[in-house]
Design a protein around this motif. Structure first.
Motif, mmCIF file in Angstrom:
data_model
loop_
_atom_site.group_PDB
_atom_site.id
_atom_site.type_symbol
_atom_site.label_atom_id
_atom_site.label_comp_id
_atom_site.label_asym_id
_atom_site.label_seq_id
_atom_site.Cartn_x
_atom_site.Cartn_y
_atom_site.Cartn_z
ATOM 1 N N ALA A 1 0.833 -1.214 0.000
ATOM 2 C CA ALA A 1 0.000 0.000 0.000
ATOM 3 C C ALA A 1 0.863 1.258 0.000
ATOM 4 O O ALA A 1 1.670 1.448 -0.922
ATOM 5 C CB ALA A 1 -0.971 -0.032 1.168
ATOM 6 N N SER A 2 0.765 2.077 1.037
ATOM 7 C CA SER A 2 1.505 3.349 1.041
ATOM 8 C C SER A 2 2.979 3.179 1.406
ATOM 9 O O SER A 2 3.702 4.167 1.529
ATOM 10 C CB SER A 2 0.838 4.318 2.019
ATOM 11 N N LYS A 3 3.409 1.938 1.600
ATOM 12 C CA LYS A 3 4.808 1.589 1.895
ATOM 13 C C LYS A 3 5.401 2.402 3.059
ATOM 14 O O LYS A 3 6.445 3.061 2.920
ATOM 15 C CB LYS A 3 5.685 1.751 0.650
ATOM 16 N N PRO A 4 4.730 2.372 4.205
ATOM 17 C CA PRO A 4 5.231 3.173 5.332
ATOM 18 C C PRO A 4 6.505 2.576 5.939
ATOM 19 O O PRO A 4 6.769 1.382 5.814
ATOM 20 C CB PRO A 4 4.083 3.093 6.343
ATOM 21 N N PHE B 1 0.657 -7.872 11.004
ATOM 22 C CA PHE B 1 0.282 -7.425 9.659
ATOM 23 C C PHE B 1 -0.704 -8.411 9.029
ATOM 24 O O PHE B 1 -0.290 -9.383 8.377
ATOM 25 C CB PHE B 1 1.538 -7.322 8.780
ATOM 26 N N PRO B 2 -1.998 -8.176 9.206
ATOM 27 C CA PRO B 2 -2.989 -9.100 8.635
ATOM 28 C C PRO B 2 -2.843 -9.256 7.119
ATOM 29 O O PRO B 2 -3.169 -10.317 6.579
ATOM 30 C CB PRO B 2 -4.333 -8.466 8.998
ATOM 31 N N PHE C 1 -4.363 -1.766 6.381
ATOM 32 C CA PHE C 1 -4.408 -0.744 5.318
ATOM 33 C C PHE C 1 -5.809 -0.709 4.739
ATOM 34 O O PHE C 1 -6.354 -1.745 4.363
ATOM 35 C CB PHE C 1 -3.397 -1.096 4.216
ATOM 36 N N GLU C 2 -6.374 0.487 4.726
ATOM 37 C CA GLU C 2 -7.704 0.640 4.110
ATOM 38 C C GLU C 2 -7.597 1.711 3.050
ATOM 39 O O GLU C 2 -7.202 2.849 3.360
ATOM 40 C CB GLU C 2 -8.718 1.074 5.171
ATOM 41 N N ASN C 3 -7.928 1.362 1.829
ATOM 42 C CA ASN C 3 -7.766 2.284 0.702
ATOM 43 C C ASN C 3 -6.383 2.916 0.710
ATOM 44 O O ASN C 3 -6.239 4.136 0.686
ATOM 45 C CB ASN C 3 -8.808 3.415 0.743
ATOM 46 N N LEU D 1 -3.866 1.966 12.620
ATOM 47 C CA LEU D 1 -3.417 1.120 13.726
ATOM 48 C C LEU D 1 -4.661 0.679 14.482
ATOM 49 O O LEU D 1 -5.401 1.499 15.001
ATOM 50 C CB LEU D 1 -2.475 1.904 14.641
ATOM 51 N N GLU D 2 -4.852 -0.643 14.529
ATOM 52 C CA GLU D 2 -6.089 -1.153 15.123
ATOM 53 C C GLU D 2 -5.789 -2.040 16.308
ATOM 54 O O GLU D 2 -4.741 -2.702 16.360
ATOM 55 C CB GLU D 2 -6.808 -2.035 14.092
ATOM 56 N N LYS D 3 -6.751 -2.112 17.209
ATOM 57 C CA LYS D 3 -6.719 -3.093 18.294
ATOM 58 C C LYS D 3 -5.418 -3.069 19.089
ATOM 59 O O LYS D 3 -4.705 -4.080 19.196
ATOM 60 C CB LYS D 3 -6.936 -4.502 17.743
ATOM 61 N N ILE D 4 -5.078 -1.907 19.588
ATOM 62 C CA ILE D 4 -3.881 -1.831 20.421
ATOM 63 C C ILE D 4 -4.164 -2.543 21.743
ATOM 64 O O ILE D 4 -5.124 -2.218 22.437
ATOM 65 C CB ILE D 4 -3.491 -0.355 20.682
#
Ligand code: PLP
Length: 601
Positions: free
Chosen positions: A26-29, A51-52, A537-539, A544-547
């Motif tokens: 995706a955005s290659k962070p 990383f799902p 990654f969405e669109n 960052l989810e579910k910390i």
């Protein structure tokens, strides 16, 4: 090893750009930006990034490999796969896996009652559930209940008593009967570190005599139509394909024999796990290509089916390491470099110093690119002599401190000079000039296989990758245990950067830690799991989810069955209110160290 072997282990999931380790998606962070973002939310200490999208990639890859092979050989059986829960049962990993698996009919494998309950709760309906490992009647009863819920479930028996229990539950309840599989004890065992789970002496599976008895028992009880699968697993992380081919032949013949005997519904061979993961950053250890692996499975089973005149079996696989290892990266802040305390301003030279110290001081002042190597050797010899003189009582503690500081300063200065001119020469004396890096994590908690069985994991800093790493490194964790160390190994050398932590941050990442490490890890010194985060990654946008924060001290104590009310009462009794309130705040924080450089943030 300037790019830390990233071409060997990363499968293009990560890459290096502008000195930073980045995610190739995706955005290659950059990993560093993610780490900074999480730390800015006040989650300090070690981090587990999950990383799902990589789990999704692995599932899709597995199914594609077999679909290709099935097409190529015009194979009539179907391909199925289940994820063995023991490899990683944690929700942040598992729930995205189940979602990714839906379109493929990817199922779950359970090896205990708790795992079976997880499988019954979260598995996609219609996708297979297999049950391995030793079972009691209660576990078998739960499997019958899963069948009643509508799950596509197969109990794979490890011995005849389990079959007898199935017959009992079948008689005693009105529940529908699950499918039955037989784990076969093969003569041919696997290779690799975990080969013990296969072979004629293995703890698991039925011998040929027992397989025939199981067949008779099912037939006598009019339940033969439930026998659908035979299963084997010759070991995790197979490095070569040869043992698998032998096991496939042996199990293929057992399948065909049973079918020809009258097990008409027998339709599947479950080949267990075994797909390897590249853990080494020095050389490839897996000696087969994944497509070759799938082709061999299909080709071998096709030939046996043809030879014995039976249907080509459906195939089940249970590889978990391959699916989960790359999904998780452990990131540890570096807290300290051992030599950092040896600074010039700590030097307290006397008016008159012992001659060897005078000499060390001269070496330090005169050193230049031509003399660097020679002076470095001399300084190490001098230090050794001075330490002996201290033991004999000829120099005092101040002299000894000066000697240690000067020797370290000379080493550092020489490395700085040599790193451009004579890098190769520098490497020749790695062992003698190691730097020790203190990392904010516990090896026992986060890399139990490294501690227990010397499993390698790729290690790489997530920044500074455009600079030459010049320090041969040993890594220390923060447990009070000498086993909490990754020693410098000249055969597999790790080089890190010479950083000043008061001015810059430095993190080390351990890759491929998503298989087995999370739940095998232990709370040595009462360090619990690191803070973990799902990076999704969405669109094209990173989220960052579910910390899940690392456990608070008070919860860790409760987990090991302390009465935390009592702990608080005892502590409170002897303290004034203000002091106790401060202490109580600490009880509600996790036990990792607040990193040393954070005062610079
Ligand atoms: N299935 C069974 C029966 C196992 O014992 C194992 C692991 O040992 C697996 C599957 C998972 O295999 P792997 O670790 O190779 O993914």
């Amino acid at each position: 090893l300037e790019n830390y072997g990233i071409d060997i282990w990363s499968d293009d999931n990560f890459f290096i750009e502008n000195g930073l380790a980045k995610i190739n998606y995706a955005s290659k962070p950059a990993l560093l930006d993610i780490v900074r973002d999480i730390r800015a939310q006040d989650f300090k200490g070690p981090l587990l990034l999950r990383f799902p999208h990589l789990t999704n990639k692995q599932i899709s890859k597995l199914f594609t490999l077999y679909e290709n092979a099935i097409k190529e050989y015009d194979y009539k059986g179907k391909f199925n796969a289940v994820f063995p829960l023991k490899v990683n049962q944690l929700p942040n990993f598992l729930l995205p896996l189940v979602k990714s698996g839906e379109e493929f009919g990817y199922g779950l494998e359970a090896g205990s009652k708790a795992e079976l309950i997880l499988a019954m709760t979260y598995n996609n309906y219609g996708s297979p559930i297999t049950i391995n490992g030793f079972k009691d009647k209660e576990m078998i009863h739960i499997a019958f209940i899963a069948k009643k819920m509508g799950h596509n479930i197969t109990i794979i028996i490890e011995g005849l008593t389990e079959l007898e229990m199935i017959l009992e539950v079948e008689k005693e309840t009105s529940l529908p009967t699950p499918n039955v599989g037989i784990r076969v004890r093969l003569f041919n065992s696997g290779g690799g570190a975990w080969a013990k789970s296969g072979g004629i002496d293995s703890k698991f599976g039925l011998s040929s005599t027992e397989i025939l008895e199981a067949y008779e028992l099912l037939k006598k009880n009019d339940l033969l139509h439930y026998l659908t699968m035979i299963h084997f697993h010759i070991g995790s992380a197979m490095t070569t394909i040869k043992p698998l081919k032998k096991a496939l032949k042996e199990s293929g013949h057992i399948y065909a024999e049973l079918k020809n005997l009258g097990a008409t519904n027998l339709s599947a061979i479950n080949i267990g796990g075994g797909l390897a993961v590249e853990y080494s950053q020095y050389q490839r250890t897996t000696q087969y290509h994944l497509q070759e692996f799938a082709n061999d499975v299909i080709f071998t089973l096709k030939n046996i089916a043809k030879q014995k005149g039976v249907e080509e079996p459906d195939i089940y696989t249970e590889s978990g390491r391959f699916i989960s290892a790359n999904s998780t990266v452990l990131i540890t802040p570096v807290l300290e470099l051992f030599s950092a305390e040896y600074e010039e301003n700590n030097l307290r030279l006397k008016e008159v110093n012992p001659p060897l110290i005078e000499e060390l001081n001269e070496l330090y002042e005169d050193i230049n690119i031509k003399t660097a190597l020679e002076y470095m050797h001399d300084s190490m010899d001098h230090l050794e002599s001075l330490l002996k003189l201290f033991d004999l009582g000829y120099i005092d503690l101040q002299d000894r401190s000066n000697a240690e500081i000067l020797a370290q300063l000379i080493i550092k200065k020489s490395i700085n000079l040599l790193e451009i001119e004579d890098y190769e020469e520098l490497k020749r004396i790695d062992n003698k000039i190691q730097e020790k890096y203190l990392l904010n994590f516990s090896i026992f908690q986060s890399l139990p296989d490294l501690w227990g069985i010397n499993q390698e994991f790729p290690i790489m800093p997530i920044s500074h990758l455009d600079k030459k790493p010049t320090r041969s490194a040993s890594l220390w964790d923060i447990t009070c245990d000498s086993d909490g160390e990754i020693e410098f190994n000249a055969k597999k050398p790790l080089y890190l950067h010479n950083v000043d932590l008061e001015k810059e941050e430095y993190y080390l990442a351990f890759f491929n830690v998503g298989a087995y490490q999370d739940t095998l890890g232990m709370k040595h010194n009462l360090f619990s799991h690191p803070t973990e985060v799902n990076v999704v990654f969405e669109n094209n946008e990173l989220k960052l989810e579910k910390i899940i924060e690392s456990q608070k001290i008070i919860d860790i104590l409760e987990d090991i069955d302390y009465d935390t009310g009592e702990i608080k009462n005892i502590l409170e009794k002897d303290l004034d209110r203000n002091t106790y309130e401060i202490l109580e705040k600490y009880l509600h924080e996790n036990s990792y160290l607040k990193t040393a450089w954070s005062y610079n943030e």
